[in-house]
Design a protein around this motif. Sequence first.
Motif, mmCIF file in Angstrom:
data_model
loop_
_atom_site.group_PDB
_atom_site.id
_atom_site.type_symbol
_atom_site.label_atom_id
_atom_site.label_comp_id
_atom_site.label_asym_id
_atom_site.label_seq_id
_atom_site.Cartn_x
_atom_site.Cartn_y
_atom_site.Cartn_z
ATOM 1 N N UNK A 34 0.832 -1.189 0.000
ATOM 2 C CA UNK A 34 0.000 0.000 0.000
ATOM 3 C C UNK A 34 0.865 1.235 0.000
ATOM 4 N N UNK A 35 0.233 2.376 0.163
ATOM 5 C CA UNK A 35 0.941 3.661 0.106
ATOM 6 C C UNK A 35 1.462 4.014 1.492
ATOM 7 N N UNK A 36 2.773 4.156 1.604
ATOM 8 C CA UNK A 36 3.363 4.544 2.875
ATOM 9 C C UNK A 36 2.820 5.903 3.302
ATOM 10 N N UNK A 70 0.924 16.835 2.583
ATOM 11 C CA UNK A 70 0.961 15.638 1.762
ATOM 12 C C UNK A 70 2.219 14.862 2.111
ATOM 13 N N UNK A 71 2.131 13.544 1.988
ATOM 14 C CA UNK A 71 3.289 12.690 2.258
ATOM 15 C C UNK A 71 3.604 11.918 0.983
ATOM 16 N N UNK A 76 9.571 9.830 2.216
ATOM 17 C CA UNK A 76 9.939 8.587 2.906
ATOM 18 C C UNK A 76 11.392 8.212 2.660
ATOM 19 N N UNK A 77 11.893 8.479 1.448
ATOM 20 C CA UNK A 77 13.243 8.053 1.088
ATOM 21 C C UNK A 77 14.305 9.102 1.348
ATOM 22 N N UNK A 78 13.913 10.288 1.794
ATOM 23 C CA UNK A 78 14.899 11.345 2.056
ATOM 24 C C UNK A 78 15.797 10.966 3.227
ATOM 25 N N UNK A 79 17.031 11.490 3.262
ATOM 26 C CA UNK A 79 17.970 11.143 4.353
ATOM 27 C C UNK A 79 17.400 11.459 5.735
ATOM 28 N N UNK A 80 16.679 12.543 5.846
ATOM 29 C CA UNK A 80 16.032 12.892 7.118
ATOM 30 C C UNK A 80 14.527 12.903 6.880
ATOM 31 N N UNK A 81 13.885 11.731 6.868
ATOM 32 C CA UNK A 81 12.474 11.644 6.500
ATOM 33 C C UNK A 81 11.587 12.469 7.431
#
Length: 591
Positions: A34-36, A70-71, A76-81
């Motif tokens: 599903x969508x994180x 919005x997410x 999610x994949x950024x170094x500092x999520x």
Amino acid sequence: MIDQDYNAVLYDFSMLSGGYLTDRSFLIDEDAKGCHGYMDPNFDNHGKWSNKADVFAYGVVLLCLIGKRVYTEEDRLSPAPAPSVYEWAENEYNGSKPAKGSSKIKSSLVDESLKESPLFKFKDSLKITKLAMQCIKHNPHRRPSMKQVVSCLLNLHIVQYDKEAVGFDHKLFVEVTLPNPLKDKFKDLKEWIMTDLYSHLSSWFYFGGIRRTVPFISNRFYSQNQWPLGWRSSFFSQPFHIERTPCPSIANKRSILIEAAKRHGKMQLFSFEDLSQFTDEFSMENFIGNFQFGKMYHGKIGSRAVTVKILDKAETYFNSPGVGELMDELTLLRHPEFILHPSMVKLVGYCCEDENLGVVYDLNSLDTAQNLLTEDSFTWMRRIKVALGCARLLEFLHSKDGRDLPYAVRNIRPSHIMVDKEYNPIMFEFAMFTGGILPLPKYKKLSKHKLCLGYTECHPEDEVCGFQMGEERYDLRGGWTETDVLAFGTVLLNLITMRPYKYSEGPFPHDWAKEYEEKIAGSDDEMKCSLVHASLQANPGFYSDDGPKITRLAMQCIESSRHDRPSMRQVVNQMLKLRIIRKHAKALGFY
């Protein structure tokens, strides 16, 4: 998707479940897809997906709308999520809680720029914030239903007094109150126990040390006087002792079932090259036989014996089984009641590679019943064991305990019954299954397949078989269970006469009926007429009165009128009256 008038339109149905699609909501330990940031992170707590996961996702979307947040996958994949929207909302909302005894009103999570709208009401912002926070509660049972969500939205000031601007008339909807967690807590627990546990799962008991599956009734176990007829003490010549394992608590029982699901419900993804390696490049030494839609092979994964099924693209059918049928089978075999059933094959993994489809089973198979029919090693006692095992499996599938509809196999023949080393029958062909959690026949593309000729109501002169003829006959109360009974009766005749069916040559059900009538006409006692092969009558365990009994039972199953056929429960009860079963229950594994 949003149209030109700002109406919301749903367009992605890739994970839709239920209705007339396959119901996957029961799956224990389902892989999270599903969508994180929008997927319920706590579905493990209640052991299965449900519509409350949709409520959670809707709550996140609502927070996105009112908070202008919005997410994304980049977040999610950024170094500092960054925190997800629901994590941000929980921190903000819980941080605004008033101190005990304080009259401070909680702040809303509506973005400041939205408050500048002339239609904005602060009271609405508090209501919609509270609603969104209820939707994302960690405990699914404390989340509202979507009907309750709609009712709450219809009570907003903007909807009631500016309905033209919003485009909804609140009078068209039924209003319901939001749930009271304290009031509904025990009701939800009772519903969970009765629906999720008792309806779908099976309890293990011990009959003299041999494990057997016993279904639940409502919210209690069967008492000894309430056993299904086939399992009462009259089944034996002497009353027998039922040694029950201590009834575990609900929590322990659920943990046992989750462990079983982890053992058998987890599937490995194999390549077609892997399947070739397991079967020594699909060698003839490992070839077991053909089934309606492909081939079966013995295989090995290291030292572990497995059985490999390959689905072929058959030109003789309007539609060959595809990915949809494969996914239905994988879903079916991950259902807790099938994981625990001794006559249902257990999964190891599957292959879905371009047009190459296959399944790997945890099964050390001996052969198919079709290949064993004429073998002397397939003794009378072993044939009875296979026949009774198949009858009990069909009785289980045709039961409506906890199901809206019974299962119908629609594809029964000796080549679709695998026999293991202990001569237990194992079901492995599911391409034409329908009912239960699977779609009804009119929604399955396989409805245009021809059913197994010689094991259905169709005759060789019929050009069209299956649901092209029979769709109108589909009965929601019983489905195609009567056709399964006819097929079982034909298989039973194959077993007792040692006569395999040869395509286009028969014998067909009406051939058996004619032969039986000729026997009766030439006998002075109808009750002594038997179609059991002479060589089987010389086997140990054969009793002269069993031959006519099992013959009459088979003839009842292949009655031309489906309303005259017995149910599979009646078939099992009649088989349990055979002397061989009463006298040799332990040897047959039904002690």
